[in-house]
Scaffold this active site. Structure first.
Site, PDB file in Angstrom:
ATOM      1  N   THR A 274     114.643  89.159 127.355  1.00  0.00           N
ATOM      2  CA  THR A 274     115.575  88.163 126.830  1.00  0.00           C
ATOM      3  C   THR A 274     116.087  88.683 125.502  1.00  0.00           C
ATOM      4  O   THR A 274     115.341  88.827 124.537  1.00  0.00           O
ATOM      5  CB  THR A 274     114.890  86.799 126.643  1.00  0.00           C
ATOM      6  OG1 THR A 274     114.411  86.350 127.911  1.00  0.00           O
ATOM      7  CG2 THR A 274     115.873  85.783 126.093  1.00  0.00           C
TER       8      THR A 274
ATOM      9  N   LYS B  87     111.941  83.712 119.139  1.00  0.00           N
ATOM     10  CA  LYS B  87     113.032  84.691 119.175  1.00  0.00           C
ATOM     11  C   LYS B  87     114.169  84.202 120.072  1.00  0.00           C
ATOM     12  O   LYS B  87     115.343  84.262 119.709  1.00  0.00           O
ATOM     13  CB  LYS B  87     112.498  86.039 119.652  1.00  0.00           C
ATOM     14  CG  LYS B  87     113.540  87.118 119.893  1.00  0.00           C
ATOM     15  CD  LYS B  87     113.923  87.263 121.368  1.00  0.00           C
ATOM     16  CE  LYS B  87     112.749  87.711 122.210  1.00  0.00           C
ATOM     17  NZ  LYS B  87     113.132  87.896 123.648  1.00  0.00           N
TER      18      LYS B  87
ATOM     19  N   LYS C 263     120.206  82.904 130.424  1.00  0.00           N
ATOM     20  CA  LYS C 263     118.823  82.746 129.960  1.00  0.00           C
ATOM     21  C   LYS C 263     118.763  81.807 128.762  1.00  0.00           C
ATOM     22  O   LYS C 263     117.796  81.054 128.598  1.00  0.00           O
ATOM     23  CB  LYS C 263     118.229  84.110 129.601  1.00  0.00           C
ATOM     24  CG  LYS C 263     116.760  84.056 129.160  1.00  0.00           C
ATOM     25  CD  LYS C 263     115.848  83.485 130.237  1.00  0.00           C
ATOM     26  CE  LYS C 263     114.400  83.333 129.753  1.00  0.00           C
ATOM     27  NZ  LYS C 263     113.689  84.591 129.598  1.00  0.00           N
TER      28      LYS C 263
END
Length: 292
Positions: free
Chosen positions: A99, A242, A174
């Site tokens: 990701t 993150k 995502k």
């Protein structure tokens, strides 16, 4: 099985280890690289071959999958001096399942194309369980022809594999996934805490509500871990933070206010400050226990 395919796999952590294992089981020759060789030991014992650097992977493989920690890791692995683009062969397929940021995915796609290589961003959802059972959701960005070429290999790793659009579209998708999970995780944990404080048996509560309108992957797969006191990672808090940071940055570019995501980010940051960054996302439970 893809003819003449030699696979390189970079990143054998919580999810990558299982994913690389599925490719070995399917009969593909697999070269692996990870920063800590011990994490690849099981794969090496099963027949995977060790590479000392990403550049060595690029020299040996014509399909390379990466699933690492942070965008900075992705950039170094792909665009660094000893990276995949600089050392890869023409017609190599590069599949980043980390990701990461949509802009970096677009940059890698463009740089790969200059070298006659094919790059796709293909982040995944499903955590350690989805990786173990080869039931990941895979969100792909890139050229349709490239996607069709490597789709049979992706089918060894997941069951829901969709080309979302051009380079970067997989990463944007995502972000949608992580935005939905962020608020859902707060609800899942609050539900367990409420059940406990109300004197209910949380396992019985879960049996009921998981099959109703409140049902979700997180409720079915992570709430049981909370009840068992298991906070080991299927997906680490530091990586979730993150992801949320990326989503908030992308949202800001589109002038979007996402208050649920911002709240979840603030709670998880407090957990990281408490030294829980390597625990699973279900460790959000500890925030509520601390505040009571």
């Amino acid at each position: 099985m893809l003819e003449n395919a030699v696979v390189g796999f970079i990143g054998t952590g919580v999810m990558g280890k299982s994913m690389a294992g599925h490719l070995l089981s399917a009969g593909y020759p697999v070269h692996v690289y990870t920063r800590t060789k011990a994490k690849a030991q099981d794969l090496l014992e099963r027949g995977a071959r060790w590479a000392e650097t990403p550049g060595e992977i690029a020299e040996k493989a014509n399909i390379i999958i990466t699933i690492v920690g942070f965008p900075s890791d992705v950039e170094e692995i792909y665009l660094g001096q000893d990276g995949l683009v600089a050392n890869g062969k023409e017609n190599t397929y590069l599949i980043d399942m980390t990701t990461s940021t949509p802009s970096l995915a677009q940059k890698i796609h463009a740089e790969a194309k200059k070298k006659g290589m094919h790059a796709l961003d293909a982040p995944v959802s499903g955590g350690d369980i989805g990786a173990r059972d080869a039931r990941l959701a895979i969100m792909v960005g890139g050229d349709e022809e490239d996607f069709k070429r490597i789709e049979p290999l992706l089918q060894l790793l997941g069951t829901n594999i969709i080309l979302q659009g051009p380079a970067g579209a997989g990463q944007h998708t995502k972000m949608c996934n992580q935005i939905a999970i962020a608020s859902n995780m707060m609800g899942v944990i609050e539900s367990v805490v409420y059940a406990e404080k109300a004197g209910l048996d949380p396992e019985n509560v879960l049996k009921t509500i998981a099959t109703g309108a409140a049902g979700s992957w997180s409720l079915s797969n992570l709430a049981p871990r909370v009840i068992q006191g298991n906070f080991e990672p299927g997906f680490m808090i530091k990586h979730f933070i993150k992801d949320m940071n990326i989503a908030l940055e992308e949202a800001a570019k589109m002038n979007l206010d996402l208050p649920g995501l911002a709240l979840a980010q603030s709670l998880y940051r407090k957990l990281e400050e408490d030294g829980l960054g390597d625990k699973g996302t279900q460790a959000l439970y500890k925030y509520f226990m601390k505040s009571l």
